[in-house]
Design a protein around this motif. Sequence first.
Motif, PDB file in Angstrom:
ATOM      1  N   ASN A   1      -9.788   2.557  -4.063  1.00 11.67           N
ATOM      2  CA  ASN A   1     -10.254   0.995  -3.839  1.00 11.67           C
ATOM      3  C   ASN A   1     -11.022   1.132  -2.554  1.00 11.67           C
ATOM      4  OD1 ASN A   1      -7.049   0.369  -4.781  1.00 11.67           O
ATOM      5  ND2 ASN A   1      -8.341  -1.385  -5.072  1.00 11.67           N
ATOM      6  N   TYR A   2     -12.026   0.421  -2.334  1.00 15.26           N
ATOM      7  CA  TYR A   2     -12.736   0.291  -1.098  1.00 15.26           C
ATOM      8  C   TYR A   2     -12.095  -0.345  -0.135  1.00 15.26           C
ATOM      9  CZ  TYR A   2     -16.829   2.093  -3.548  1.00 15.26           C
ATOM     10  OH  TYR A   2     -17.870   3.093  -4.207  1.00 15.26           O
ATOM     11  N   THR A   3     -12.306  -0.111   1.061  1.00 14.47           N
ATOM     12  CA  THR A   3     -11.561  -0.672   2.294  1.00 14.47           C
ATOM     13  C   THR A   3     -12.686  -1.573   3.038  1.00 14.47           C
ATOM     14  OG1 THR A   3     -11.969   0.896   3.772  1.00 14.47           O
ATOM     15  CG2 THR A   3      -9.926   1.151   2.520  1.00 14.47           C
ATOM     16  N   ASN A   4     -12.083  -2.429   3.883  1.00 17.18           N
ATOM     17  CA  ASN A   4     -13.098  -3.227   4.730  1.00 17.18           C
ATOM     18  C   ASN A   4     -14.178  -2.591   5.474  1.00 17.18           C
ATOM     19  OD1 ASN A   4     -12.040  -5.817   3.675  1.00 17.18           O
ATOM     20  ND2 ASN A   4     -10.413  -5.775   5.543  1.00 17.18           N
TER      21      ASN A   4
ATOM     22  N   PHE B   1      -9.609   4.207  -0.126  1.00 14.03           N
ATOM     23  CA  PHE B   1      -8.175   4.748  -0.298  1.00 14.03           C
ATOM     24  C   PHE B   1      -8.045   5.187  -1.499  1.00 14.03           C
ATOM     25  CE2 PHE B   1      -3.648   3.503  -0.388  1.00 14.03           C
ATOM     26  CZ  PHE B   1      -3.163   4.335   0.446  1.00 14.03           C
TER      27      PHE B   1
ATOM     28  N   GLU C   1     -10.592  -2.397   9.286  1.00 12.67           N
ATOM     29  CA  GLU C   1     -11.252  -1.507   8.374  1.00 12.67           C
ATOM     30  C   GLU C   1     -10.389  -0.762   7.376  1.00 12.67           C
ATOM     31  OE1 GLU C   1     -13.391   1.930   9.930  1.00 12.67           O
ATOM     32  OE2 GLU C   1     -12.184   1.717  11.756  1.00 12.67           O
ATOM     33  N   TYR C   2      -9.089  -0.331   7.718  1.00 13.89           N
ATOM     34  CA  TYR C   2      -8.081   0.184   6.804  1.00 13.89           C
ATOM     35  C   TYR C   2      -7.599  -0.677   5.658  1.00 13.89           C
ATOM     36  CZ  TYR C   2      -8.065   4.143  10.184  1.00 13.89           C
ATOM     37  OH  TYR C   2      -8.226   4.980  10.984  1.00 13.89           O
ATOM     38  N   GLN C   3      -7.781  -2.072   5.640  1.00 16.47           N
ATOM     39  CA  GLN C   3      -7.368  -2.828   4.592  1.00 16.47           C
ATOM     40  C   GLN C   3      -8.283  -2.845   3.434  1.00 16.47           C
ATOM     41  OE1 GLN C   3      -4.407  -3.795   5.553  1.00 16.47           O
ATOM     42  NE2 GLN C   3      -5.105  -2.951   7.360  1.00 16.47           N
ATOM     43  N   LEU C   4      -7.714  -2.956   2.292  1.00 18.69           N
ATOM     44  CA  LEU C   4      -8.134  -2.819   0.927  1.00 18.69           C
ATOM     45  C   LEU C   4      -9.014  -4.266   0.687  1.00 18.69           C
ATOM     46  CD1 LEU C   4      -5.510  -1.348  -1.388  1.00 18.69           C
ATOM     47  CD2 LEU C   4      -7.301  -0.205   0.505  1.00 18.69           C
TER      48      LEU C   4
ATOM     49  N   MET D   1       0.933  -1.232   0.126  1.00 22.73           N
ATOM     50  CA  MET D   1      -0.010   0.042  -0.072  1.00 22.73           C
ATOM     51  C   MET D   1       0.725   1.352  -0.091  1.00 22.73           C
ATOM     52  SD  MET D   1      -2.880   1.351   2.811  1.00 22.73           S
ATOM     53  CE  MET D   1      -4.026  -0.292   2.404  1.00 22.73           C
TER      54      MET D   1
ATOM     55  N   TYR E   1      -7.218   8.523   2.788  1.00 20.54           N
ATOM     56  CA  TYR E   1      -8.167   7.718   3.208  1.00 20.54           C
ATOM     57  C   TYR E   1      -9.619   8.427   3.070  1.00 20.54           C
ATOM     58  CZ  TYR E   1      -5.396   3.976   5.262  1.00 20.54           C
ATOM     59  OH  TYR E   1      -4.666   2.837   5.097  1.00 20.54           O
TER      60      TYR E   1
ATOM     61  N   ARG F   1      -2.833   9.036   5.616  1.00 22.15           N
ATOM     62  CA  ARG F   1      -2.231   7.855   6.466  1.00 22.15           C
ATOM     63  C   ARG F   1      -1.172   8.339   7.380  1.00 22.15           C
ATOM     64  NH1 ARG F   1      -2.419   2.467   6.419  1.00 22.15           N
ATOM     65  NH2 ARG F   1      -0.363   1.188   7.199  1.00 22.15           N
TER      66      ARG F   1
END
Length: 248
Positions: free
Chosen positions: A35-38, A24, A242-245, A1, A8, A117
Motif C-alpha cells: 500500500n502507498y502511505t500518505n 508499506f 505520512e506513515y498511514q495507509l 496494520m 516501510y 516499523r
Amino acid sequence: MTELNSVYLAWQSPENRDWYVVGFLQESEDGYIFNYTNGAKLSEKFIPFSGMEQLDKTYVSDDLFPLFRNRLLSPRRPEYPNFIKWLGLESSSTSPIEVLARSGGLRGTDQLQMFKRVHLKKDNSFEHYFFVHGLSHLSESAIERVSKLEPGDKLYLCLDCQNTYDDSAVLIRAEKPSEIIGYCPRYLAKDINKFLTTDKKNIHIEVEMVSNDAPSNYRLMCKLSGIINKDHGLSPLMSEDEYQLISN
C-alpha cells in the motif's frame, strides 16, 4: 496494520533531498501486500512505481513485487553468507522482508530505503536495531574508535540542530574517549528528537554488533531501546500521518 513481517519504503526527492515515507509492504499467509502511505502525496515530484500506479489501491501478489525482489542479494552469490552475517541474521531462517528491513534494500542507482516499523510492546517499551549512518564520512580516528567497540557498550545520542542538511539530525557519540561515531538513520531522527527534548532518561542506545570486515554502511549495528511515557506527551514512534495507509 501488521506490526511484524512488514517494512516501510522511503523515497528521497531529487529536488530538495528530503525523505518521504511512501509505502508499506506486508507479508501475508498468501503472499505479499503493498500500500502507498500518505507520504506519497507530500511531494509533487514523486512518481508511483511501475505496475502500481494508483496511490489508493491495495496491491496483492503471490510473489515478492519486483520493486523489492530486485533489492535482495541472491543466495547464490559468494558474498551472501558474509552479507547475512553482517546483518546479524540466520541464513537458514531469514525471510526476504527481514533482509530488506535490516539491510535497507539499498542500491546505488536510486534513492529508496526500507526499514522496519518500531514495534511497541504491551508495556509501551520498544527495541529497534539499525546500522549507524555516515561512517564513510568520518575521520580515521573515529573509524578506529568504532573498530574497538564491543557489543553492549553504551553510546550516547546528541542533537545536531545546526545541521544544514537536516535540523532533526541525531549524532551518536562513544565515551572514554569521547568521539562522534556517526548518525542515527533519518527515519528515526524526529522521534528521537522528541525523546531527547522531553524524556531523555527513557531512551537508550548501545552497540549490538561490530563487523570490521563489512562495508561502512553495515559495520556498526546499534540497539535503540526505550519506553513511551504518555504522561510526557510522547506518542508511539512512526505514528505521524505520512506513515498511514492511503487505502484505509
